[in-house]
Design a protein around this motif. Structure first.
Motif, PDB file in Angstrom:
ATOM      1  N   ALA A 146      65.545  60.159  41.418  1.00  0.00           N
ATOM      2  CA  ALA A 146      65.534  61.238  42.258  1.00  0.00           C
ATOM      3  C   ALA A 146      67.026  61.656  42.897  1.00  0.00           C
ATOM      4  N   TYR A 147      67.093  62.987  43.403  1.00  0.00           N
ATOM      5  CA  TYR A 147      68.587  63.452  43.600  1.00  0.00           C
ATOM      6  C   TYR A 147      68.451  64.231  45.191  1.00  0.00           C
ATOM      7  N   PRO A 148      68.969  63.260  46.027  1.00  0.00           N
ATOM      8  CA  PRO A 148      68.647  63.620  47.596  1.00  0.00           C
ATOM      9  C   PRO A 148      69.824  65.207  47.672  1.00  0.00           C
TER      10      PRO A 148
ATOM     11  N   PHE B 299      70.566  48.927  45.380  1.00  0.00           N
ATOM     12  CA  PHE B 299      72.154  48.716  45.346  1.00  0.00           C
ATOM     13  C   PHE B 299      72.470  48.949  44.116  1.00  0.00           C
ATOM     14  N   TYR B 300      73.578  49.950  43.892  1.00  0.00           N
ATOM     15  CA  TYR B 300      74.245  49.959  42.709  1.00  0.00           C
ATOM     16  C   TYR B 300      75.362  48.895  42.843  1.00  0.00           C
ATOM     17  N   THR B 301      75.196  47.756  42.179  1.00  0.00           N
ATOM     18  CA  THR B 301      76.064  46.726  42.398  1.00  0.00           C
ATOM     19  C   THR B 301      77.477  46.810  41.719  1.00  0.00           C
TER      20      THR B 301
ATOM     21  N   ARG C 296      56.050  65.856  39.546  1.00  0.00           N
ATOM     22  CA  ARG C 296      55.354  65.840  38.141  1.00  0.00           C
ATOM     23  C   ARG C 296      55.568  64.432  37.796  1.00  0.00           C
ATOM     24  N   LYS C 297      56.807  63.819  37.704  1.00  0.00           N
ATOM     25  CA  LYS C 297      56.977  62.521  37.290  1.00  0.00           C
ATOM     26  C   LYS C 297      56.089  61.355  38.047  1.00  0.00           C
ATOM     27  N   LEU C 298      55.972  61.582  39.647  1.00  0.00           N
ATOM     28  CA  LEU C 298      55.318  60.697  40.221  1.00  0.00           C
ATOM     29  C   LEU C 298      54.023  60.842  40.033  1.00  0.00           C
TER      30      LEU C 298
ATOM     31  N   THR D   9      70.724  49.115  33.444  1.00  0.00           N
ATOM     32  CA  THR D   9      70.841  50.303  32.817  1.00  0.00           C
ATOM     33  C   THR D   9      70.738  50.465  31.485  1.00  0.00           C
ATOM     34  N   TYR D  10      70.397  51.521  30.841  1.00  0.00           N
ATOM     35  CA  TYR D  10      70.503  51.646  29.397  1.00  0.00           C
ATOM     36  C   TYR D  10      71.548  52.800  29.232  1.00  0.00           C
ATOM     37  N   GLY D  11      72.329  52.092  27.888  1.00  0.00           N
ATOM     38  CA  GLY D  11      73.113  52.984  27.349  1.00  0.00           C
ATOM     39  C   GLY D  11      72.555  53.475  25.974  1.00  0.00           C
TER      40      GLY D  11
ATOM     41  N   VAL E 135      70.311  67.213  45.026  1.00  0.00           N
ATOM     42  CA  VAL E 135      69.913  68.066  43.685  1.00  0.00           C
ATOM     43  C   VAL E 135      70.443  67.644  42.444  1.00  0.00           C
ATOM     44  N   HIS E 136      69.802  67.567  41.321  1.00  0.00           N
ATOM     45  CA  HIS E 136      70.365  67.115  40.205  1.00  0.00           C
ATOM     46  C   HIS E 136      71.514  68.369  39.754  1.00  0.00           C
ATOM     47  N   PRO E 137      72.545  68.115  39.181  1.00  0.00           N
ATOM     48  CA  PRO E 137      73.645  69.060  38.893  1.00  0.00           C
ATOM     49  C   PRO E 137      72.880  70.247  38.014  1.00  0.00           C
TER      50      PRO E 137
ATOM     51  N   LEU F 136      63.957  57.344  32.363  1.00  0.00           N
ATOM     52  CA  LEU F 136      64.998  58.418  32.800  1.00  0.00           C
ATOM     53  C   LEU F 136      65.008  59.423  31.457  1.00  0.00           C
ATOM     54  N   ARG F 137      65.632  60.643  31.819  1.00  0.00           N
ATOM     55  CA  ARG F 137      65.870  61.614  30.722  1.00  0.00           C
ATOM     56  C   ARG F 137      67.075  61.037  29.890  1.00  0.00           C
ATOM     57  N   GLY F 138      68.110  60.511  30.782  1.00  0.00           N
ATOM     58  CA  GLY F 138      69.387  60.251  29.864  1.00  0.00           C
ATOM     59  C   GLY F 138      70.207  61.610  29.702  1.00  0.00           C
ATOM     60  N   ASP F 139      71.301  61.506  29.240  1.00  0.00           N
ATOM     61  CA  ASP F 139      71.965  62.699  29.350  1.00  0.00           C
ATOM     62  C   ASP F 139      72.385  63.772  28.046  1.00  0.00           C
ATOM     63  N   ASP F 140      71.905  62.956  27.039  1.00  0.00           N
ATOM     64  CA  ASP F 140      71.990  63.828  25.731  1.00  0.00           C
ATOM     65  C   ASP F 140      70.683  63.742  24.898  1.00  0.00           C
TER      66      ASP F 140
ATOM     67  N   ALA G 134      62.765  73.450  42.444  1.00  0.00           N
ATOM     68  CA  ALA G 134      62.313  73.094  41.064  1.00  0.00           C
ATOM     69  C   ALA G 134      62.526  71.629  40.683  1.00  0.00           C
ATOM     70  N   ASP G 135      63.801  71.249  41.430  1.00  0.00           N
ATOM     71  CA  ASP G 135      64.021  69.448  41.276  1.00  0.00           C
ATOM     72  C   ASP G 135      62.892  68.929  41.946  1.00  0.00           C
ATOM     73  N   LEU G 136      62.307  69.074  43.074  1.00  0.00           N
ATOM     74  CA  LEU G 136      61.099  68.585  43.766  1.00  0.00           C
ATOM     75  C   LEU G 136      59.952  68.740  42.925  1.00  0.00           C
TER      76      LEU G 136
ATOM     77  N   ALA H 136      63.548  47.211  33.330  1.00  0.00           N
ATOM     78  CA  ALA H 136      64.605  47.874  32.295  1.00  0.00           C
ATOM     79  C   ALA H 136      64.712  49.454  32.241  1.00  0.00           C
ATOM     80  N   HIS H 137      65.915  49.955  32.451  1.00  0.00           N
ATOM     81  CA  HIS H 137      65.909  51.131  32.354  1.00  0.00           C
ATOM     82  C   HIS H 137      65.794  51.838  30.936  1.00  0.00           C
ATOM     83  N   ILE H 138      65.160  52.982  30.834  1.00  0.00           N
ATOM     84  CA  ILE H 138      64.759  53.082  29.483  1.00  0.00           C
ATOM     85  C   ILE H 138      65.057  55.037  29.412  1.00  0.00           C
TER      86      ILE H 138
END
Ligand code: FAD
Length: 303
Positions: A147-149, A270-272, A167-169, A57-59, A151-153, A115-119, A160-162, A85-87
């Protein structure tokens, strides 16, 4: 350089005749020597299952960013498993993000999770599809997106999420790794809806090994993953973080994976949580064969 394992699935030994999906495992960078030893120990165990890749993951903030980059560097140099590498767009201008991608490419990293990331304060990429296209201009990366089964909050609607995922794919990503969920039906409904929306690239279920039910309830609320009633039932009367909770968690997540395997998923991600044993125990119960001995450099780092 050590030869890369080939993630060709085996036939499921438990008699279902369904091929075992490829595996990938996600880690976050260690922030202390003790965490670092845990991380290497976890990786040493999990590489025995011949995963398709390990992702880091990328911080996006300050020192976290450097922790992420150096963890990718050391994984790329020391391990036999391909590294993703997450970016994140967050924390970067367009130029600094593409410079980071070039740095990864120069290290030999061929896989990214974009990824977008959160800020998005830095004023760089505002759109992950645009970011994916630009990253592919840097190198012929194998790119995964999120992707968000459930739906992204912040998505305007499930539809719209789909549209955003498609578009990303369509921009050239190879697959989408999903947020975790606890009910296979949630994923299967999402997969059906995605197919109807014209999404044909693989959707890879994200699997969170359950270990401490109280903690999981807390962060599931923040990331929009629902905790179904049957989980509350199973954990009722158990003590937070106890061996009993751990065993119930392993049992539930193994069952979830078995359902997904029967439904023909191509990969499990897996998210270990950098936890030795949890993911290992689940994958072992799924009867994945063990391939080879752990690389010696991993064992020495875990000592
Ligand atoms: P997008 O594809 O842009 O967004 C997903 C959906 O949410 C779209 O429908 C989009 O329109 C909507 N949306 C998101 N934000 C907004 C907004 N502000 N306004 C309106 N709509 C919005 N984060 C990290 O920082 N580092 C990591 O390493 C990391 N790894 C992850 C790995 C996986 C597999 C997953 C599922 C998530 C990961 N995240 C990580 C979290 C991710 O950055 C957040 O979920 C982020 O909010 C959305 O990223 P995205 O790439 O899905 O964005």
């Amino acid at each position: 350089m050590t030869s890369r394992p080939n993630p060709v699935p085996d036939l499921n030994p438990n008699g279902s005749g369904v091929p075992l999906p490829a595996l990938s495992f996600e880690f976050f960078p260690a922030r202390s020597p003790r965490m670092d030893r845990n991380l290497w120990r976890t990786m040493g165990q999990l590489e025995l299952f011949n995963p398709a890749f390990f992702s880091m993951t990328y911080g996006a903030l300050g020192s976290e960013r450097e922790h992420s980059i150096s963890a990718v560097e050391s994984l790329q140099q020391d391990g036999p498993v391909p590294v993703a590498a997450h970016i994140t767009a967050a924390g970067h201008t367009r130029e600094s993000l593409l410079a980071l991608a070039e740095r990864f490419a120069a290290l030999g990293v061929r896989r990214l999770v974009a990824l977008r990331g959160d800020d998005l304060a830095q004023g760089g990429f505002r759109d992950v599809a645009d970011m994916v296209e630009s990253l592919l201009g840097v190198a012929d990366f194998d790119i995964s997106v999120a992707a968000y089964p459930e739906v992204h909050p912040k998505a305007l609607s499930p539809e719209a999420d789909l549209v955003s995922l498609k578009r990303k794919l369509d921009a050239g990503s190879r697959r989408a790794l999903t947020q975790y969920f606890f009910d296979a039906e949630v994923f299967l409904r999402f997969r059906d809806a995605a197919l109807k929306a014209g999404i044909t690239r693989p959707l890879v279920p994200g699997i969170l090994p359950l270990h401490d039910f109280d903690k999981v309830q807390g962060f599931s609320a923040r990331c929009g993953a629902s905790v179904p009633d049957f989980l509350h039932e199973r954990f009722r009367g158990t003590r937070a973080g106890s061996a009993e909770q751990r065993e119930i968690g392993i049992d539930i997540i193994t069952g979830l994976c078995e359902n997904l395997i029967r439904e023909g998923v191509e990969q499990l991600h897996f998210y270990t949580l950098n936890q030795p044993n949890l993911s290992y125990e689940i994958v072992r119960r799924l009867q994945y064969p063990l391939r080879h001995e752990p690389a010696r450099n991993r064992l020495s780092k875990a000592a």
